[in-house]
Design a protein around this motif. Sequence first.
Motif, mmCIF file in Angstrom:
data_model
loop_
_atom_site.group_PDB
_atom_site.id
_atom_site.type_symbol
_atom_site.label_atom_id
_atom_site.label_comp_id
_atom_site.label_asym_id
_atom_site.label_seq_id
_atom_site.Cartn_x
_atom_site.Cartn_y
_atom_site.Cartn_z
ATOM 1 N N ARG A 80 0.803 -1.234 0.000
ATOM 2 C CA ARG A 80 0.000 0.000 0.000
ATOM 3 C C ARG A 80 0.831 1.277 0.000
ATOM 4 O O ARG A 80 0.276 2.373 -0.049
ATOM 5 C CB ARG A 80 -0.941 -0.003 1.202
ATOM 6 N N LYS A 81 2.138 1.157 0.108
ATOM 7 C CA LYS A 81 2.980 2.339 0.085
ATOM 8 C C LYS A 81 4.349 1.992 -0.494
ATOM 9 O O LYS A 81 4.710 0.826 -0.606
ATOM 10 C CB LYS A 81 3.160 2.916 1.492
ATOM 11 N N SER A 82 5.082 3.026 -0.865
ATOM 12 C CA SER A 82 6.455 2.868 -1.336
ATOM 13 C C SER A 82 7.347 3.814 -0.554
ATOM 14 O O SER A 82 6.921 4.902 -0.157
ATOM 15 C CB SER A 82 6.560 3.174 -2.831
ATOM 16 N N THR A 83 8.573 3.377 -0.322
ATOM 17 C CA THR A 83 9.559 4.227 0.346
ATOM 18 C C THR A 83 10.563 4.691 -0.711
ATOM 19 O O THR A 83 11.134 3.877 -1.427
ATOM 20 C CB THR A 83 10.266 3.464 1.474
ATOM 21 N N VAL A 84 10.762 6.000 -0.788
ATOM 22 C CA VAL A 84 11.563 6.608 -1.853
ATOM 23 C C VAL A 84 12.829 7.223 -1.262
ATOM 24 O O VAL A 84 12.779 7.929 -0.250
ATOM 25 C CB VAL A 84 10.754 7.693 -2.586
ATOM 26 N N ALA A 85 13.985 6.951 -1.911
ATOM 27 C CA ALA A 85 15.260 7.580 -1.543
ATOM 28 C C ALA A 85 15.845 8.241 -2.779
ATOM 29 O O ALA A 85 15.742 7.704 -3.889
ATOM 30 C CB ALA A 85 16.218 6.540 -0.980
ATOM 31 N N LEU A 86 16.454 9.392 -2.605
ATOM 32 C CA LEU A 86 17.029 10.152 -3.723
ATOM 33 C C LEU A 86 18.482 10.489 -3.418
ATOM 34 O O LEU A 86 18.784 11.201 -2.464
ATOM 35 C CB LEU A 86 16.211 11.431 -3.956
ATOM 36 N N LEU A 87 19.394 9.948 -4.257
ATOM 37 C CA LEU A 87 20.832 10.166 -4.073
ATOM 38 C C LEU A 87 21.439 10.753 -5.333
ATOM 39 O O LEU A 87 20.887 10.626 -6.430
ATOM 40 C CB LEU A 87 21.537 8.844 -3.746
ATOM 41 N N ARG A 88 22.626 11.343 -5.124
ATOM 42 C CA ARG A 88 23.452 11.791 -6.235
ATOM 43 C C ARG A 88 24.837 11.195 -6.067
ATOM 44 O O ARG A 88 25.151 10.657 -4.992
ATOM 45 C CB ARG A 88 23.501 13.331 -6.286
ATOM 46 N N PRO A 89 25.686 11.259 -7.094
ATOM 47 C CA PRO A 89 27.015 10.636 -7.002
ATOM 48 C C PRO A 89 27.756 11.030 -5.729
ATOM 49 O O PRO A 89 27.628 12.157 -5.235
ATOM 50 C CB PRO A 89 27.722 11.163 -8.252
ATOM 51 N N GLY A 90 28.519 10.058 -5.208
ATOM 52 C CA GLY A 90 29.231 10.264 -3.960
ATOM 53 C C GLY A 90 28.365 9.923 -2.760
ATOM 54 O O GLY A 90 28.765 10.167 -1.620
ATOM 55 N N GLY A 91 27.192 9.371 -3.009
ATOM 56 C CA GLY A 91 26.296 9.020 -1.910
ATOM 57 C C GLY A 91 25.609 10.208 -1.288
ATOM 58 O O GLY A 91 25.075 10.115 -0.183
ATOM 59 N N ARG A 92 25.621 11.384 -2.002
ATOM 60 C CA ARG A 92 25.027 12.597 -1.448
ATOM 61 C C ARG A 92 23.513 12.458 -1.419
ATOM 62 O O ARG A 92 22.863 12.211 -2.446
ATOM 63 C CB ARG A 92 25.425 13.811 -2.293
ATOM 64 N N VAL A 93 22.938 12.609 -0.235
ATOM 65 C CA VAL A 93 21.493 12.454 -0.053
ATOM 66 C C VAL A 93 20.791 13.760 -0.422
ATOM 67 O O VAL A 93 21.024 14.809 0.186
ATOM 68 C CB VAL A 93 21.156 12.070 1.411
ATOM 69 N N VAL A 94 19.943 13.698 -1.451
ATOM 70 C CA VAL A 94 19.171 14.868 -1.881
ATOM 71 C C VAL A 94 17.902 14.984 -1.055
ATOM 72 O O VAL A 94 17.463 16.083 -0.698
ATOM 73 C CB VAL A 94 18.830 14.767 -3.378
ATOM 74 N N ALA A 95 17.297 13.843 -0.773
ATOM 75 C CA ALA A 95 16.090 13.830 0.065
ATOM 76 C C ALA A 95 16.132 12.577 0.935
ATOM 77 O O ALA A 95 16.411 11.482 0.444
ATOM 78 C CB ALA A 95 14.838 13.828 -0.807
ATOM 79 N N LYS A 96 15.901 12.759 2.220
ATOM 80 C CA LYS A 96 15.877 11.610 3.117
ATOM 81 C C LYS A 96 14.729 10.680 2.708
ATOM 82 O O LYS A 96 13.702 11.126 2.192
ATOM 83 C CB LYS A 96 15.687 12.075 4.558
#
Length: 406
Positions: A13-29
């Motif tokens: 019923r839900k999805s967990t979303v992670a957003l990264l950029r190169p170097g493991g930089r977290v754009v959004a928790k």
Amino acid sequence: MNMNAIGIDVSKRKSTVALLRPGGRVVAKPFDIPHLSADFQSLKKLIKDLDGETRIVLECTGRYYEPVARELSHAGFFVSAVNPQIIRNFQGQDNPLRRVKTDKADSVKIARYTLDSWANLKQYNLMDELRSQLKTMNRQFGFYMKHKTAMKNNLIGLIDQTYPGANTYFDSPAREDGSQKWVDFLDTYWHVDCVRKMSLPAFTDHYQKWCSRKKYNFSKSKAEEIYGKAKELIPVLPKDSFTKHIIKQAIGQLHTASQTVEQLRSLMNETASRLPEYPAVMAMKGVGPSLGPQLIAEIGDVTRFTHKGAITAFAGVDPGVNDSGDYSQKSVHASKHGSPALRKTLFQIMDVLIKTKPDDAVYLFMDKKRAQGKPYYVYMIAGANKFLRIYYGRVKEYLSTLPVSD
């Protein structure tokens, strides 16, 4: 240009979303998105507002990922559905001695995999949707086949008490509408007294008219055979309204199940024919309009397998391994770690080859193993392994000759 890697861990019923950029930089928790229209609109807006190129990866676990992949793909995003075993085996920056298993940790791991495999990701497309639909149909086909078998056995159990052996009078295959001659025969002649209470000429005439009405072939000798057997039978249940009701009810249930099976069989073949590998698969011995679509449904996109051993491992027909130190067992049972539905289909194809004995490499290989005294299960598994390897080579070669679509 920025590279935006989005990893999505999909649940029911839900999805967990992670957003990264190169170097493991977290754009959004990592954050949760309920599977609701308004929430998906918010997610799509967030992705569209990102600067740079974005790629989205989901695990193709069960069927939950399909609406998510379809929704994001139709929105124009690059979406890739990846085998969960590949994600599971991906180390990335994980500490192999301390693995955290949460939806948020999984989404981050998928995002890291996205960055690591950026150039090799395969985009989810219409063919993936067709294969998904075909697999769903095949699972429904299997369900209704079990239901049909149960209904058939139930009817045979009942007529053993009213018309023993009538189910063996005809061996005609099911028609496109699911009807079968022996079932239609019992729908009219549901009790042995329906036959033997008439004279032979009267029954022959009645049976001939029945064949004409139902569009079945008539044989006078068959009518005489049926009548002769009816004279010798001893029913358990009487010929009354109660007996007629339960027999007719059982026949109706069987016919409904048979009709559904044949409709699914036809729909699966029509759907499979829209996939690029269909001509190559249907040209193989032992494969027909029923088993061919089932095989395609369970194997899926053959290009996702990197080598022949990968597809036999997926089916669970690869030879097992058992060695340690100086010890190495020469004969080990098949792994059976793969898809049981695919193994069942492969066994059915091997059974067709055994019965039809074509001039075919797989059949000749199995026949050789059988002549050597190998047990049934051994030569059937060996045949399935060889068949899959040939399938892999022929289908990949055929697909390589097709023009690349935009």
